[in-house]
Design a protein around this motif. Structure first.
Motif, PDB file in Angstrom:
ATOM      1  N   SER A 261       0.225  -4.262  17.295  1.00 19.42           N
ATOM      2  CA  SER A 261      -0.974  -4.201  16.457  1.00 19.42           C
ATOM      3  C   SER A 261      -1.922  -3.160  17.021  1.00 19.42           C
ATOM      4  CB  SER A 261      -1.664  -5.569  16.407  1.00 19.42           C
ATOM      5  OG  SER A 261      -0.800  -6.533  15.844  1.00 19.42           O
ATOM      6  N   LEU A 262      -2.497  -2.355  16.128  1.00 18.90           N
ATOM      7  CA  LEU A 262      -3.363  -1.258  16.548  1.00 18.90           C
ATOM      8  C   LEU A 262      -4.837  -1.577  16.294  1.00 18.90           C
ATOM      9  CD1 LEU A 262      -0.638   0.179  16.584  1.00 18.90           C
ATOM     10  CD2 LEU A 262      -1.724   2.152  15.486  1.00 18.90           C
ATOM     11  N   THR A 263      -5.689  -1.094  17.179  1.00 18.62           N
ATOM     12  CA  THR A 263      -7.129  -1.100  16.952  1.00 18.62           C
ATOM     13  C   THR A 263      -7.481   0.132  16.131  1.00 18.62           C
ATOM     14  OG1 THR A 263      -7.661   0.241  18.889  1.00 18.62           O
ATOM     15  CG2 THR A 263      -7.436  -2.148  19.230  1.00 18.62           C
ATOM     16  N   PRO A 264      -8.683   0.191  15.568  1.00 17.27           N
ATOM     17  CA  PRO A 264      -9.086   1.406  14.848  1.00 17.27           C
ATOM     18  C   PRO A 264      -8.979   2.672  15.690  1.00 17.27           C
ATOM     19  CG  PRO A 264     -10.552  -0.379  14.271  1.00 17.27           C
ATOM     20  CD  PRO A 264      -9.663  -0.903  15.362  1.00 17.27           C
ATOM     21  N   LEU A 265      -9.352   2.604  16.955  1.00 12.82           N
ATOM     22  CA  LEU A 265      -9.272   3.800  17.790  1.00 12.82           C
ATOM     23  C   LEU A 265      -7.822   4.157  18.120  1.00 12.82           C
ATOM     24  CD1 LEU A 265     -12.359   3.470  20.169  1.00 12.82           C
ATOM     25  CD2 LEU A 265     -12.093   4.871  18.104  1.00 12.82           C
TER      26      LEU A 265
ATOM     27  N   TYR B  11     -11.669   6.811   8.126  1.00 13.87           N
ATOM     28  CA  TYR B  11     -12.500   5.844   7.414  1.00 13.87           C
ATOM     29  C   TYR B  11     -11.752   5.207   6.239  1.00 13.87           C
ATOM     30  CZ  TYR B  11     -16.383   7.510  10.235  1.00 13.87           C
ATOM     31  OH  TYR B  11     -17.200   7.834  11.295  1.00 13.87           O
ATOM     32  N   THR B  12     -10.822   5.943   5.636  1.00 15.25           N
ATOM     33  CA  THR B  12      -9.996   5.341   4.588  1.00 15.25           C
ATOM     34  C   THR B  12      -9.167   4.196   5.163  1.00 15.25           C
ATOM     35  OG1 THR B  12      -9.843   7.430   3.357  1.00 15.25           O
ATOM     36  CG2 THR B  12      -8.185   5.756   2.885  1.00 15.25           C
ATOM     37  N   GLY B  13      -8.570   4.436   6.339  1.00 13.85           N
ATOM     38  CA  GLY B  13      -7.802   3.380   6.991  1.00 13.85           C
ATOM     39  C   GLY B  13      -8.651   2.179   7.326  1.00 13.85           C
ATOM     40  N   LEU B  14      -9.870   2.424   7.819  1.00 14.60           N
ATOM     41  CA  LEU B  14     -10.783   1.316   8.126  1.00 14.60           C
ATOM     42  C   LEU B  14     -11.136   0.539   6.858  1.00 14.60           C
ATOM     43  CD1 LEU B  14     -13.396   2.672  10.710  1.00 14.60           C
ATOM     44  CD2 LEU B  14     -11.225   1.515  11.119  1.00 14.60           C
ATOM     45  N   HIS B  15     -11.349   1.258   5.756  1.00 22.28           N
ATOM     46  CA  HIS B  15     -11.707   0.608   4.490  1.00 22.28           C
ATOM     47  C   HIS B  15     -10.578  -0.316   4.029  1.00 22.28           C
ATOM     48  CE1 HIS B  15     -14.065   1.344   0.489  1.00 22.28           C
ATOM     49  NE2 HIS B  15     -14.037   0.084   0.838  1.00 22.28           N
ATOM     50  N   ALA B  16      -9.349   0.202   4.087  1.00 23.45           N
ATOM     51  CA  ALA B  16      -8.207  -0.618   3.678  1.00 23.45           C
ATOM     52  C   ALA B  16      -8.035  -1.826   4.591  1.00 23.45           C
ATOM     53  CB  ALA B  16      -6.940   0.238   3.674  1.00 23.45           C
ATOM     54  N   GLU B  17      -8.208  -1.620   5.883  1.00 23.75           N
ATOM     55  CA  GLU B  17      -8.066  -2.726   6.838  1.00 23.75           C
ATOM     56  C   GLU B  17      -9.135  -3.784   6.606  1.00 23.75           C
ATOM     57  OE1 GLU B  17      -8.526  -5.130  10.386  1.00 23.75           O
ATOM     58  OE2 GLU B  17     -10.006  -3.687   9.646  1.00 23.75           O
ATOM     59  N   TYR B  18     -10.360  -3.355   6.328  1.00 25.56           N
ATOM     60  CA  TYR B  18     -11.466  -4.284   6.044  1.00 25.56           C
ATOM     61  C   TYR B  18     -11.132  -5.145   4.815  1.00 25.56           C
ATOM     62  CZ  TYR B  18     -15.941  -5.680   3.945  1.00 25.56           C
ATOM     63  OH  TYR B  18     -16.952  -6.387   3.340  1.00 25.56           O
ATOM     64  N   LEU B  19     -10.655  -4.499   3.753  1.00 29.01           N
ATOM     65  CA  LEU B  19     -10.348  -5.230   2.522  1.00 29.01           C
ATOM     66  C   LEU B  19      -9.164  -6.170   2.721  1.00 29.01           C
ATOM     67  CD1 LEU B  19     -10.754  -2.291  -0.026  1.00 29.01           C
ATOM     68  CD2 LEU B  19     -12.324  -4.224   0.273  1.00 29.01           C
ATOM     69  N   GLN B  20      -8.151  -5.721   3.455  1.00 32.70           N
ATOM     70  CA  GLN B  20      -6.991  -6.582   3.723  1.00 32.70           C
ATOM     71  C   GLN B  20      -7.389  -7.841   4.477  1.00 32.70           C
ATOM     72  OE1 GLN B  20      -3.797  -4.637   5.825  1.00 32.70           O
ATOM     73  NE2 GLN B  20      -2.515  -4.594   4.010  1.00 32.70           N
ATOM     74  N   ARG B  21      -8.239  -7.645   5.453  1.00 35.48           N
ATOM     75  CA  ARG B  21      -8.645  -8.772   6.301  1.00 35.48           C
ATOM     76  C   ARG B  21      -9.524  -9.749   5.529  1.00 35.48           C
ATOM     77  NH1 ARG B  21     -12.919  -7.911   9.120  1.00 35.48           N
ATOM     78  NH2 ARG B  21     -12.418  -5.691   9.331  1.00 35.48           N
ATOM     79  N   LYS B  22     -10.416  -9.246   4.685  1.00 31.00           N
ATOM     80  CA  LYS B  22     -11.366 -10.097   3.981  1.00 31.00           C
ATOM     81  C   LYS B  22     -10.794 -10.708   2.708  1.00 31.00           C
ATOM     82  CE  LYS B  22     -16.268 -10.217   2.708  1.00 31.00           C
ATOM     83  NZ  LYS B  22     -17.549  -9.419   2.688  1.00 31.00           N
ATOM     84  N   TYR B  23      -9.813 -10.004   2.091  1.00 38.84           N
ATOM     85  CA  TYR B  23      -9.249 -10.487   0.823  1.00 38.84           C
ATOM     86  C   TYR B  23      -7.709 -10.512   0.930  1.00 38.84           C
ATOM     87  CZ  TYR B  23     -13.987  -9.436  -0.600  1.00 38.84           C
ATOM     88  OH  TYR B  23     -15.359  -9.391  -0.676  1.00 38.84           O
ATOM     89  N   PRO B  24      -7.173 -11.434   1.692  1.00 42.42           N
ATOM     90  CA  PRO B  24      -5.724 -11.461   1.945  1.00 42.42           C
ATOM     91  C   PRO B  24      -4.888 -11.717   0.689  1.00 42.42           C
ATOM     92  CG  PRO B  24      -6.781 -13.456   2.789  1.00 42.42           C
ATOM     93  CD  PRO B  24      -7.886 -12.516   2.412  1.00 42.42           C
ATOM     94  N   ALA B  25      -5.491 -12.250  -0.363  1.00 45.76           N
ATOM     95  CA  ALA B  25      -4.741 -12.504  -1.593  1.00 45.76           C
ATOM     96  C   ALA B  25      -4.584 -11.244  -2.446  1.00 45.76           C
ATOM     97  CB  ALA B  25      -5.429 -13.597  -2.415  1.00 45.76           C
ATOM     98  N   THR B  26      -5.292 -10.179  -2.095  1.00 47.48           N
ATOM     99  CA  THR B  26      -5.241  -8.932  -2.857  1.00 47.48           C
ATOM    100  C   THR B  26      -4.307  -7.946  -2.168  1.00 47.48           C
ATOM    101  OG1 THR B  26      -7.552  -9.253  -3.501  1.00 47.48           O
ATOM    102  CG2 THR B  26      -6.620  -7.069  -3.851  1.00 47.48           C
TER     103      THR B  26
END
Length: 368
Positions: free
Chosen positions: A35-39, A237-252
């Motif tokens: 598993s990777l961190t953002p950095l 930032y695109t990767g961070l955006h996708a990761e944020y949405l995946q984590r917050k909305y796992p059903a999507t």
């Protein structure tokens, strides 16, 4: 905490210095992790990582096969209208550009749908310019109802909407949302969007999350590569955006597209040139950072490049593409948004996919 709050945490990051300091040993350390961190993800976007693409590709390929198998989902875009009220300096639909403007009627849309459906495709992406008074939410909803007769999955790539408007379209048969931030650099964003409703950076930034809250099955984000002078910034930032949405909305189902600038009506030149090698590096890094995110490579890219990228993390491709309004049943390209690089038909794309040992998928979703 919203995504803008997450973005603000990186305001003090000297990205150029970070990228320059990355070594081959740093890249090897990241590749050894599960598993990777953002950095860590940013490390894989560095110049040092560009020199290690073979090792990165092997890991990305293994992750893709584990999560998606050897399949490529096919779709095609359908342009409903090209009326626009914005002056985005990089776009062929810019309201100041002298192009033919048009909008499909219900009968014209049905004709387009019949032609596309005859190819076997079941996933479609509908697009309009940013003209809410012309391409109203109700108009898009009515078009979606017609398209539901022909296709099992309908996505939209239109102007940013409220959650209530997305909920309305979801009831009309829309199950997917694609919306690009274009650039996550707010000051640059305002320069690139001098007039029009799209100038509201924050409203657009939060649109993907509103789509998730409205119940969209798939939400796709991205940035237009070439607008930023350092391409890694928007990629990060695109990767961070996708990761944020995946984590917050796992059903999507969260997806990413990495489009590059293409020729269009207008004189805007890219701030940076994103090479084929850069694009490959970006897709590989995205796959290793986000194991089960969908990744789309469009016909902005050449046939040769798209074919070679199939094993590298890509899960979705367009086929039989036109960016003109009514372009699936007309040879008139005067309403096109931009030039495409891969004009292959659906049958030709299927043969190309199969030649690489992959299976073209026309349908993977059936609404109740």
């Amino acid at each position: 905490m919203g995504f803008s709050d997450l973005l603000s945490k990186y305001d003090t990051l000297d990205m150029a210095a970070y990228l320059a300091a990355v070594t081959a040993a740093d890249v090897e350390r990241v590749l050894a992790k599960h598993s990777l961190t953002p950095l860590d993800y940013l490390t894989l976007l560095s110049p040092a990582a560009e020199g290690m693409l073979e090792a990165i590709a092997q890991k990305a390929n293994a992750i893709t096969l584990r999560h998606f198998g050897k399949t490529i989902q096919l779709f095609t875009p359908l342009y409903l209208a090209n009326y626009c009220t914005n002056q985005c300096v990089y776009c062929g639909f810019n309201t100041e550009n002298r192009i033919k403007r048009s909008q499909l009627s219900a009968d014209e849309l049905r004709t387009e749908a019949e032609a596309i459906a005859a190819t076997g495709l079941k996933h479609i992406l509908i697009l309009t310019g940013d003209a809410p008074a012309k391409s109203t939410v109700e108009y898009i909803g009515d078009c979606s109802k017609i398209l539901s007769e022909f296709f099992t999955s309908i996505s939209i790539e239109v102007y940013a909407m409220t959650q209530e408007e997305y909920e309305y379209l979801e009831k009309c048969g829309v199950d997917g949302l694609t919306i690009y931030q274009e650039t996550y650099n707010k000051s640059l964003y305002l320069e690139l969007h001098p007039k029009g409703p799209k100038r509201d950076y924050d409203f657009r930034l939060d649109a993907p999350e509103r789509g998730c809250q409205a119940g969209m099955r798939t939400v796709n984000v991205g940035a237009l590569l070439g607008l930023e002078s350092v391409w890694q910034r928007d990629a990060f930032y695109t990767g961070l955006h996708a990761e944020y949405l995946q984590r917050k909305y796992p059903a999507t189902n969260i997806a990413i597209s990495p489009p590059r600038m293409r020729p269009h009506v207008g004189a805007y030149e890219p701030a940076s040139i994103v090479t084929d090698r850069n694009l490959v590096q970006l897709v590989l890094a995205q796959r290793i950072f986000l194991h089960n995110v969908g990744i789309t490579i469009s016909t902005r890219e050449s046939a040769e490049l798209r074919d070679n990228m199939m094993p590298l993390g890509v899960t979705k491709m367009s086929a039989g593409v036109t960016t003109a309004v009514g372009g699936h049943t007309s040879d008139d390209e005067s309403t096109a948004q931009f030039d495409i690089s891969d004009p292959r038909s659906v049958d030709e794309m299927c043969r190309a996919i199969e030649s690489k040992g992959f299976q073209p998928v026309f349908k993977d979703w059936q609404p109740f």
